[in-house]
Design an enzyme around this catalytic site. Structure first.
Site, PDB file in Angstrom:
ATOM      1  N   GLN A 114       0.841  -1.196   0.000  1.00 62.29           N
ATOM      2  CA  GLN A 114       0.000   0.000   0.000  1.00 62.29           C
ATOM      3  C   GLN A 114       0.878   1.248   0.000  1.00 62.29           C
ATOM      4  O   GLN A 114       1.513   1.562   1.012  1.00 62.29           O
ATOM      5  CB  GLN A 114      -0.874  -0.042   1.258  1.00 62.29           C
ATOM      6  CG  GLN A 114      -1.825   1.102   1.403  1.00 62.29           C
ATOM      7  CD  GLN A 114      -2.462   1.117   2.782  1.00 62.29           C
ATOM      8  OE1 GLN A 114      -1.884   0.629   3.744  1.00 62.29           O
ATOM      9  NE2 GLN A 114      -3.647   1.663   2.895  1.00 62.29           N
ATOM     10  N   GLU A 234      -9.144  -1.470   5.851  1.00 64.72           N
ATOM     11  CA  GLU A 234      -7.878  -1.697   6.552  1.00 64.72           C
ATOM     12  C   GLU A 234      -8.128  -1.806   8.058  1.00 64.72           C
ATOM     13  O   GLU A 234      -7.609  -2.685   8.734  1.00 64.72           O
ATOM     14  CB  GLU A 234      -6.922  -0.536   6.260  1.00 64.72           C
ATOM     15  CG  GLU A 234      -5.616  -0.612   7.045  1.00 64.72           C
ATOM     16  CD  GLU A 234      -4.583   0.413   6.584  1.00 64.72           C
ATOM     17  OE1 GLU A 234      -4.932   1.347   5.849  1.00 64.72           O
ATOM     18  OE2 GLU A 234      -3.418   0.265   6.972  1.00 64.72           O
TER      19      GLU A 234
HETATM   20  C1  LIG Z   1       4.283  -0.934  11.393  1.00 68.23           C
HETATM   21  C2  LIG Z   1       3.755   0.090  10.430  1.00 68.23           C
HETATM   22  C3  LIG Z   1       3.386  -0.301   9.160  1.00 68.23           C
HETATM   23  C4  LIG Z   1       2.895   0.647   8.250  1.00 68.23           C
HETATM   24  N1  LIG Z   1       2.580   0.207   6.992  1.00 68.23           N
HETATM   25  C5  LIG Z   1       2.167   1.117   6.080  1.00 68.23           C
HETATM   26  C6  LIG Z   1       1.919   0.706   4.728  1.00 68.23           C
HETATM   27  O1  LIG Z   1       2.048  -0.472   4.383  1.00 68.23           O
HETATM   28  N2  LIG Z   1       1.556   1.620   3.835  1.00 68.23           N
HETATM   29  C7  LIG Z   1       1.375   2.929   4.159  1.00 68.23           C
HETATM   30  O2  LIG Z   1       0.997   3.697   3.291  1.00 68.23           O
HETATM   31  N3  LIG Z   1       1.607   3.361   5.428  1.00 68.23           N
HETATM   32  C8  LIG Z   1       2.006   2.484   6.386  1.00 68.23           C
HETATM   33  N4  LIG Z   1       2.273   2.903   7.666  1.00 68.23           N
HETATM   34  C9  LIG Z   1       2.183   4.334   7.969  1.00 68.23           C
HETATM   35  C10 LIG Z   1       1.054   4.728   8.891  1.00 68.23           C
HETATM   36  O3  LIG Z   1      -0.187   4.609   8.261  1.00 68.23           O
HETATM   37  C11 LIG Z   1       1.364   6.172   9.329  1.00 68.23           C
HETATM   38  O4  LIG Z   1       2.554   6.116  10.100  1.00 68.23           O
HETATM   39  C12 LIG Z   1       0.250   6.778  10.152  1.00 68.23           C
HETATM   40  O5  LIG Z   1      -0.868   7.031   9.341  1.00 68.23           O
HETATM   41  C13 LIG Z   1       0.683   8.058  10.883  1.00 68.23           C
HETATM   42  O6  LIG Z   1       1.234   8.982  10.026  1.00 68.23           O
HETATM   43  P1  LIG Z   1       2.639   9.680  10.333  1.00 68.23           P
HETATM   44  O7  LIG Z   1       3.607   8.610  10.677  1.00 68.23           O
HETATM   45  O8  LIG Z   1       2.934  10.592   9.185  1.00 68.23           O
HETATM   46  O9  LIG Z   1       2.415  10.539  11.661  1.00 68.23           O
HETATM   47  P2  LIG Z   1       1.844  12.011  11.797  1.00 68.23           P
HETATM   48  O10 LIG Z   1       0.625  12.139  10.946  1.00 68.23           O
HETATM   49  O11 LIG Z   1       2.949  12.979  11.576  1.00 68.23           O
HETATM   50  O12 LIG Z   1       1.407  12.034  13.311  1.00 68.23           O
HETATM   51  C14 LIG Z   1       2.295  12.262  14.396  1.00 68.23           C
HETATM   52  C15 LIG Z   1       1.471  12.282  15.692  1.00 68.23           C
HETATM   53  O13 LIG Z   1       0.535  13.371  15.667  1.00 68.23           O
HETATM   54  C16 LIG Z   1      -0.779  12.882  15.894  1.00 68.23           C
HETATM   55  N5  LIG Z   1      -1.758  13.651  15.112  1.00 68.23           N
HETATM   56  C17 LIG Z   1      -1.647  13.996  13.799  1.00 68.23           C
HETATM   57  N6  LIG Z   1      -2.766  14.692  13.415  1.00 68.23           N
HETATM   58  C18 LIG Z   1      -3.591  14.738  14.496  1.00 68.23           C
HETATM   59  C19 LIG Z   1      -4.900  15.287  14.728  1.00 68.23           C
HETATM   60  N7  LIG Z   1      -5.577  15.909  13.768  1.00 68.23           N
HETATM   61  N8  LIG Z   1      -5.431  15.143  15.975  1.00 68.23           N
HETATM   62  C20 LIG Z   1      -4.740  14.506  16.978  1.00 68.23           C
HETATM   63  N9  LIG Z   1      -3.490  13.975  16.808  1.00 68.23           N
HETATM   64  C21 LIG Z   1      -2.947  14.084  15.587  1.00 68.23           C
HETATM   65  C22 LIG Z   1      -0.750  11.434  15.395  1.00 68.23           C
HETATM   66  O14 LIG Z   1      -1.778  10.665  15.957  1.00 68.23           O
HETATM   67  C23 LIG Z   1       0.638  11.008  15.868  1.00 68.23           C
HETATM   68  O15 LIG Z   1       0.621  10.641  17.220  1.00 68.23           O
HETATM   69  C24 LIG Z   1       2.765   1.995   8.628  1.00 68.23           C
HETATM   70  C25 LIG Z   1       3.134   2.405   9.912  1.00 68.23           C
HETATM   71  C26 LIG Z   1       3.639   1.467  10.802  1.00 68.23           C
HETATM   72  C27 LIG Z   1       4.029   1.932  12.175  1.00 68.23           C
END
Ligand SMILES: Cc1cc2nc3c(=O)[nH]c(=O)nc-3n(C[C@H](O)[C@H](O)[C@H](O)COP(=O)(O)OP(=O)(O)OC[C@H]3O[C@@H](n4cnc5c(N)ncnc54)[C@H](O)[C@@H]3O)c2cc1C
Length: 397
Positions: A114, A234
Site C-alpha cells: 500500500q 484496513e
Molecule cells: C508498522 C507500520 C506499518 C505501516 N505500513 C504502512 C503501509 O504499508 N503503507 C502505508 O501507506 N503506510 C504504512 N504505515 C504508515 C502509517 O499509516 C502512518 O505512520 C500513520 O498514518 C501516521 O502517520 P505519520 O507517521 O505521518 O504521523 P503524523 O501524521 O505525523 O502524526 C504524528 C502524531 O501526531 C498525531 N496527530 C496527527 N494529526 C492529528 C490530529 N488531527 N489530531 C490529533 N493527533 C494528531 C498522530 O496521531 C501522531 O501521534 C505503517 C506504519 C507502521 C508503524
C-alpha cells in the site's frame, strides 16, 4: 434465485475435497480449485472466487476446510492484498481489473503493498505530494514522489497507490488512485529498520514510473473516495481478525501464568484477569462487527475495533514482559530480517512488546481514530479544518 445456505456450501466443500483430496493435492492446485469453486471468499461474485453468498457463511466453509486439513492461503503473508486491495478493486475496479487481479491476489501468487503514506502526509494523508501527470500521446501516467513505511514493498508485485493529479484543486479533490506495478522501471524499494530490528517496511522512491490508464482505479480526481474504502477495510482487517478464545496476544501470557507458578503475584493476577476479560470482549465484538459487515460496507465501527486492538496488544504485551521479569527483557534475535509479515506469537515476549508499539500507529494512529469515533459515531463537532477549500498548491508545507 434460491438463497445459498450453509448446507449448500458444505456440500460444495465436500465436492471440492473429494475431487482434490488435500493429502494428495499440491497446495497451489488445491487453492486454485478452491478459488474456481467459488469457495475462496463466498461473498464475491461468481467467477471471481465467490458465489455471491452472504459473507457470514464464509466461516462455515473455513471450518469445514480446516477440519479436512486443507491448506489455507496464508492471510498473514498477503494481508494487504486480501484486506485492502481486494475490497477496493471489487468496489471500484473495471471487469478487466477484477478478472486480472483478484485470482492471483487471493492465491498469494501476487503480493500487494500500500503506497499511501509519505513523509509529511501520514495522518493528513490527503496532503500527499506524489505527482501523477498524464502523458498526452500515450494517455499513460508518469509518477514521481516518495512513499514511506510501506509494509511488504520488498515482496510485493503490485501496489495500491494514491497520487496527486491536480494540485490546483483542494487536497481531497485532486487525488487519483492507481494500481502500480512494483517491477516497473523507476520503482526503488529501500528497507527501513524498525524498533524490533527487522525491516517489515520500506521507503519507496518513484521516479518517472509509467502507469497505463487501464491501471487507474476509479475516476480521475476521485481517488480520495476510493482510498476511504481502502482505509475503512484496513481498520476492519487489522482490528477485526478472527481469533479463537484465548488466542492472539493473550495466549502466551495466559500460558506463562499457568505453566510458571513461581512468576505469580496477586497484583499480576488481577491485571491478567482484567485483560483476559477485555480480550474476550474484544474478540466477541470483532465477531459482531463481522456479522454487521454482512449487511454492508465497513463503517466507522471498524475504527473503534482497531483502537481496542492496539490498546489491548500494548497492555497485554507489557504485562507479559513484567510477568517474565528479567527474562522478559531478553531479546531473542536482533539480526536484520525482511519478514513476509508480522508474526506476533511466533517469537518471544520482547518482540511482541516492541512490535505492539506500531499497532497504535499503523492503519491510522489512535488519535486519528478517536477523532473518527468522536465525529462519525458520537456526532461531536468536527475538528476545525481551515484547509478544506484551499488549492493543494497553496497549502503551507
Ligand atoms: C508498522 C507500520 C506499518 C505501516 N505500513 C504502512 C503501509 O504499508 N503503507 C502505508 O501507506 N503506510 C504504512 N504505515 C504508515 C502509517 O499509516 C502512518 O505512520 C500513520 O498514518 C501516521 O502517520 P505519520 O507517521 O505521518 O504521523 P503524523 O501524521 O505525523 O502524526 C504524528 C502524531 O501526531 C498525531 N496527530 C496527527 N494529526 C492529528 C490530529 N488531527 N489530531 C490529533 N493527533 C494528531 C498522530 O496521531 C501522531 O501521534 C505503517 C506504519 C507502521 C508503524
Amino acid at each position: 434465485m434460491t438463497a445459498i445456505t450453509a448446507e449448500h456450501l458444505r456440500t460444495r466443500v465436500r465436492g471440492l475435497l473429494a475431487a482434490h483430496p488435500p493429502a494428495d493435492t499440491a497446495r497451489a492446485d488445491f487453492l486454485r480449485a478452491r478459488f474456481d469453486a467459488g469457495l475462496a471468499w463466498v461473498h464475491y461474485p461468481e467467477g471471481l472466487g465467490g458465489l455471491g453468498a452472504p459473507r457470514s457463511l464464509q466461516a462455515a466453509v473455513d471450518a469445514e476446510l480446516e477440519a479436512a486439513g486443507a491448506p489455507d492461503n496464508d492471510p498473514r503473508r498477503i494481508g494487504i492484498g486480501l484486506g485492502m486491495a481486494a475490497p477496493t478493486i471489487l468496489a471500484y475496479g473495471t471487469e478487466e481489473q477484477k478478472q486480472r487481479f483478484l485470482r492471483p491476489l487471493w492465491l498469494g501468487e501476487e503480493v500487494w503493498c500500500q503506497l499511501f503514506s509519505e513523509p509529511g502526509a501520514g495522518s493528513d494523508l490527503a496532503a500527499l505530494g506524489t505527482r501523477a501527470v498524464r502523458e498526452t500521446d500515450s494517455g499513460d501516467w508518469i509518477v514521481d514522489g516518495q512513499k514511506v513505511w510501506t509494509s511488504s514493498a520488498h515482496t510485493a508485485r503490485w501496489a495500491i497507490l494514491i497520487a496527486r493529479t491536480d494540485p490546483a484543486l483542494p487536497k481531497h479533490q485532486g487525488i487519483t488512485y492507481f494500481l502500480c506495478d512494483m517491477h516497473a522501471p523507476g520503482v526503488e524499494v529501500r528497507p527501513l529498520r524498525q524498533i524490533t530490528g527487522e525491516a517489515e517496511f520500506n521507503e519507496v522512491f518513484l521516479t518517472g514510473v509509467r502507469i497505463p490508464d487501464t491501471h487507474r482505479l476509479g475516476a480521475v480526481g476521485e481517488g480520495w473516495a476510493v482510498a476511504r474504502t481502502t482505509l475503512m477495510n484496513e481498520r476492519v482487517s487489522i482490528g477485526g481478525m478472527r481469533i479463537p478464545r484465548e488466542g492472539g496476544m493473550i495466549a502466551p501470557v495466559a500460558a506463562a501464568w499457568r505453566d510458571r507458578p513461581e512468576l505469580r503475584s496477586h497484583a499480576l493476577h488481577q491485571r491478567l484477569l482484567e485483560l483476559w476479560v477485555e480480550a474476550e470482549v474484544a474478540r466477541l465484538t470483532g465477531e459482531r462487527l463481522r456479522q454487521q459487515l454482512v449487511a454492508g460496507q465497513p463503517g466507522p465501527e471498524g475504527s473503534g475495533m482497531k483502537l481496542t486492538f492496539a490498546r489491548l496488544n500494548q497492555e497485554i504485551s507489557a504485562l507479559e514482559v513484567e510477568l517474565l521479569a528479567e527474562e522478559g527483557l531478553l531479546y531473542d534475535d536482533w539480526t536484520m530480517r525482511r519478514p513476509d509479515g508480522v508474526d506476533f506469537t511466533g517469537r518471544e515476549a520482547g518482540y511482541r512488546y516492541l512490535r505492539a508499539k506500531g499497532n497504535s500507529i499503523e492503519g491510522g494512529t489512535s488519535e486519528i481514530l478517536l477523532n473518527i469515533v468522536a465525529e462519525r459515531v458520537l456526532g461531536l463537532p468536527p475538528e476545525p479544518r481551515d484547509d478544506k477549500d484551499l488549492a493543494w498548491k497553496d497549502l503551507s508545507r
